[in-house]
Every structure is written in structure tokens, then in C-alpha cells.
Design a protein around this motif. Structure first.
Motif, mmCIF file in Angstrom:
data_model
loop_
_atom_site.group_PDB
_atom_site.id
_atom_site.type_symbol
_atom_site.label_atom_id
_atom_site.label_comp_id
_atom_site.label_asym_id
_atom_site.label_seq_id
_atom_site.Cartn_x
_atom_site.Cartn_y
_atom_site.Cartn_z
ATOM 1 N N ASP A 154 136.912 4.720 57.271
ATOM 2 C CA ASP A 154 137.032 3.649 58.365
ATOM 3 C C ASP A 154 135.620 4.050 59.002
ATOM 4 O O ASP A 154 135.679 4.461 60.117
ATOM 5 C CB ASP A 154 138.174 4.271 59.418
ATOM 6 N N LEU A 155 134.593 3.415 58.468
ATOM 7 C CA LEU A 155 133.200 3.661 58.954
ATOM 8 C C LEU A 155 133.122 2.488 60.269
ATOM 9 O O LEU A 155 133.627 1.490 60.061
ATOM 10 C CB LEU A 155 132.122 3.101 57.908
ATOM 11 N N HIS A 156 132.399 3.102 61.202
ATOM 12 C CA HIS A 156 131.847 2.344 62.223
ATOM 13 C C HIS A 156 130.910 1.238 62.091
ATOM 14 O O HIS A 156 129.901 1.687 61.409
ATOM 15 C CB HIS A 156 131.581 3.210 63.480
ATOM 16 N N PRO A 157 131.084 0.021 62.134
ATOM 17 C CA PRO A 157 130.074 -1.095 61.934
ATOM 18 C C PRO A 157 128.667 -0.669 62.461
ATOM 19 O O PRO A 157 127.812 -1.175 61.833
ATOM 20 C CB PRO A 157 130.618 -2.309 62.592
ATOM 21 N N GLY A 158 128.590 0.297 63.373
ATOM 22 C CA GLY A 158 127.360 0.676 63.944
ATOM 23 C C GLY A 158 126.707 1.648 63.408
ATOM 24 O O GLY A 158 125.616 2.100 63.909
ATOM 25 N N TYR A 159 127.354 2.362 62.632
ATOM 26 C CA TYR A 159 126.840 3.564 61.835
ATOM 27 C C TYR A 159 125.504 3.210 61.056
ATOM 28 O O TYR A 159 125.572 2.352 60.339
ATOM 29 C CB TYR A 159 127.861 4.241 61.113
ATOM 30 N N VAL A 160 124.415 3.944 61.497
ATOM 31 C CA VAL A 160 123.154 3.829 60.788
ATOM 32 C C VAL A 160 123.202 4.534 59.430
ATOM 33 O O VAL A 160 123.348 5.897 59.458
ATOM 34 C CB VAL A 160 122.172 4.164 61.561
ATOM 35 N N LEU A 161 122.787 3.955 58.397
ATOM 36 C CA LEU A 161 122.863 4.913 56.950
ATOM 37 C C LEU A 161 121.662 5.369 56.877
ATOM 38 O O LEU A 161 120.517 5.045 57.019
ATOM 39 C CB LEU A 161 122.884 3.674 55.811
ATOM 40 N N ARG A 162 121.677 6.827 56.572
ATOM 41 C CA ARG A 162 120.768 7.801 56.482
ATOM 42 C C ARG A 162 120.088 7.825 55.040
ATOM 43 O O ARG A 162 120.965 7.635 54.104
ATOM 44 C CB ARG A 162 120.853 8.973 56.936
ATOM 45 N N PRO A 163 118.915 8.124 54.521
ATOM 46 C CA PRO A 163 118.416 8.370 53.263
ATOM 47 C C PRO A 163 119.441 8.967 52.310
ATOM 48 O O PRO A 163 119.633 9.150 51.162
ATOM 49 C CB PRO A 163 117.121 8.678 53.200
ATOM 50 N N ARG A 164 119.926 10.313 52.936
ATOM 51 C CA ARG A 164 120.671 11.275 52.337
ATOM 52 C C ARG A 164 122.028 10.971 51.957
ATOM 53 O O ARG A 164 122.859 11.615 51.309
ATOM 54 C CB ARG A 164 120.536 12.785 53.083
ATOM 55 N N ASP A 165 122.431 9.713 52.757
ATOM 56 C CA ASP A 165 123.860 9.464 52.687
ATOM 57 C C ASP A 165 124.124 8.849 51.164
ATOM 58 O O ASP A 165 123.123 8.309 50.663
ATOM 59 C CB ASP A 165 124.212 8.389 53.685
#
Length: 262
Positions: A223-234
Motif C-alpha cells: 500500500d504505497l502512498h502515491p507521493g512516496y519518493v523513490l530513492r536509489p537504494r530502494d
């Protein structure tokens, strides 16, 4: 070559004894399924096999009057139209259905656009029927992709004549994902981020499709929030088309894992 018995019923009519038809005939006989073959070419690859197996064969053009009747199609359980001609296969199926309205049919169509049009037309014309269409190349693609990409490919689901791939990717090196929100990273008909692996990089499972071993963690956040910013380590799980995944991989780093065997 044997002729079909007059009292034959409950059999499968196999149209075409080329490379594909011969292999299908061999498999059907392994399961002791009664078969009647129809082939226009007396020198086709599967003719000797049919003779050795004692399978009845009708030599003739299936589009001509009387050929399907001779194969007892009106008392058959199914028709497999497997010649190399799309039009012949389609004509045979339509003709057979006029003789036996409840006949189950398998139709081989090489041209993908033609196959898509036939599938959608049949589905619209017979909404209560169980109509399925599969592309062999699309269904085989995940196996090739998995062999080349190792543990990144988690699975695949056929959708009409296409395949939806599920893959695990590190965000680093993918400009379409890195620094973008989940909503911004979505591309219609190409890919969508489904889940985030929240486990520490040192404790992550190398293969998300396998059963966790002792010490391995897999904490997938679906259930990821649409505003979550994807980081390089993800590390994320995505659903993608073949073309979309190929585009992502073309701009990202090469997989670190060894290719899977086979």
C-alpha cells in the motif's frame, strides 16, 4: 492409412500433420485419446507417425465438401486446426461449427493482428462461450527473460495475447524511477510500481520469488502512498509489459545476480 470407423464418436479431429500437428498427435496418443487426422499433403511429416500409430487419416482439403463429414466431426469432442495457413484453419473451424454447434475448437493463427481480431470477434459474437487466445511467443518470453535476467523476473500472467511481467528492480540507475514519486513513475501500458521492499539492503532476500531462508527478510509494502519518493537504494516490485521492462533495463544497471540455469 486407416479410415475412420463409422461408429466413431468422442474423438478429436486433428487438422494438419506438419511439425506442430505431428507433435500434438504423439502427445494425444500418449494419453490414449482417439484421434482422426486430416491432411492435404500425403508427404507431410506426420503421415508416417499416423501410420505407425494406426491413427485414421483423411487425405484431402478440409475446405472441400465431405472432408469434415468423413472425419466424423459431427460426433467429435474437439477440433484442433493446426495447419500453417491461418485462413485454412479459420475456414475449417467455422465449417465444423456449422456441423456441430457445440464443438470445442483450438485454432492456430500465425499472424498476431489477425489472431487478435478473430479473438475479439468471437468473444463478442459468443459472450457465453469460454474463448481464450494465447500467443506462444509472448508466453515463452518470460522463460527467456528469466534465463537472461536471473532473479529479477518474479512471474508472468498472460493477458489476452500479451504477457504481464512482474520484476524486482533496484531504483538506482533508472531515471524513470529515481527521484520520482510513485505516481510520477507510472507509465500507462508500460509499467507500474506495485510494492517496496522495506528490508535493509544487507538483509534482503536475493530472490523475492523464493521461500525465505533463515536470516532473510522480505517486508514488502504493497500500500504505497502515491507521493512516496523513490530513492536509489530502494528495491521495488513492478508490473510491466515486455516492451516497458526492456525500456527500463536499457537505461538501468545490469543485474548483479547470475543468470538462472536453462
Amino acid at each position: 492409412l486407416r479410415r475412420p470407423p463409422r461408429i466413431l464418436s468422442g474423438h478429436i479431429v486433428l487438422l494438419g500433420l506438419g511439425k506442430i500437428g505431428a507433435r500434438v498427435l504423439a502427445r494425444l496418443r500418449e494419453y490414449d485419446i482417439p484421434v482422426v487426422c486430416v491432411e492435404q499433403d500425403p508427404d507431410a511429416r506426420g503421415i508416417p507417425l499416423a501410420r505407425d500409430l494406426g491413427v485414421p487419416v483423411i487425405l484431402g482439403d478440409v475446405t472441400e465438401d465431405g472432408v469434415l463429414d468423413a472425419a466424423r466431426v459431427h460426433r467429435a469432442d474437439a477440433l484442433l486446426a493446426l495447419t500453417s495457413s491461418d485462413t485454412t484453419n479459420l475456414e475449417a473451424v467455422l465449417a465444423a461449427r456449422t456441423l456441430h454447434s457445440g464443438l470445442r475448437t483450438v485454432l492456430r493463427l500465425y499472424d498476431d493482428d489477425f489472431a487478435t481480431a478473430v479473438y475479439r470477434t468471437l468473444r463478442s459474437a459468443h459472450p457465453d462461450a469460454v474463448t481464450r487466445s494465447r500467443s506462444v511467443s509472448h508466453l515463452a518470453a518470460p522463460a527467456f527473460a528469466g534465463a537472461m535476467m536471473g532473479r529479477q523476473i518474479l512471474g508472468a500472467i498472460p493477458v489476452e495475447r500479451k504477457v504481464l511481467l512482474f520484476a524486482a528492480l533496484l531504483v538506482a540507475g533508472h531515471p524513470q524511477l529515481e527521484g520520482r514519486t510513485v505516481a510520477e513513475s507510472f507509465r500507462a501500458d508500460s509499467w507500474r510500481v506495485l510494492a517496496l521492499d522495506t528490508a535493509d539492503a544487507s538483509a534482503r532476500r536475493p530472490d523475492l520469488a523464493s521461500t525465505p531462508l533463515d536470516g532473510e527478510r522480505s517486508e514488502l509494502l504493497w500500500d504505497l502512498h502515491p507521493g512516496y519518493v523513490l530513492r536509489p537504494r530502494d528495491r521495488v516490485v513492478i508490473a510491466a509489459t515486455r516492451r516497458g521492462l526492456a525500456e527500463l533495463l536499457a537505461t538501468g544497471p545490469q543485474p548483479a545476480s547470475e543468470p538462472a540455469a536453462g
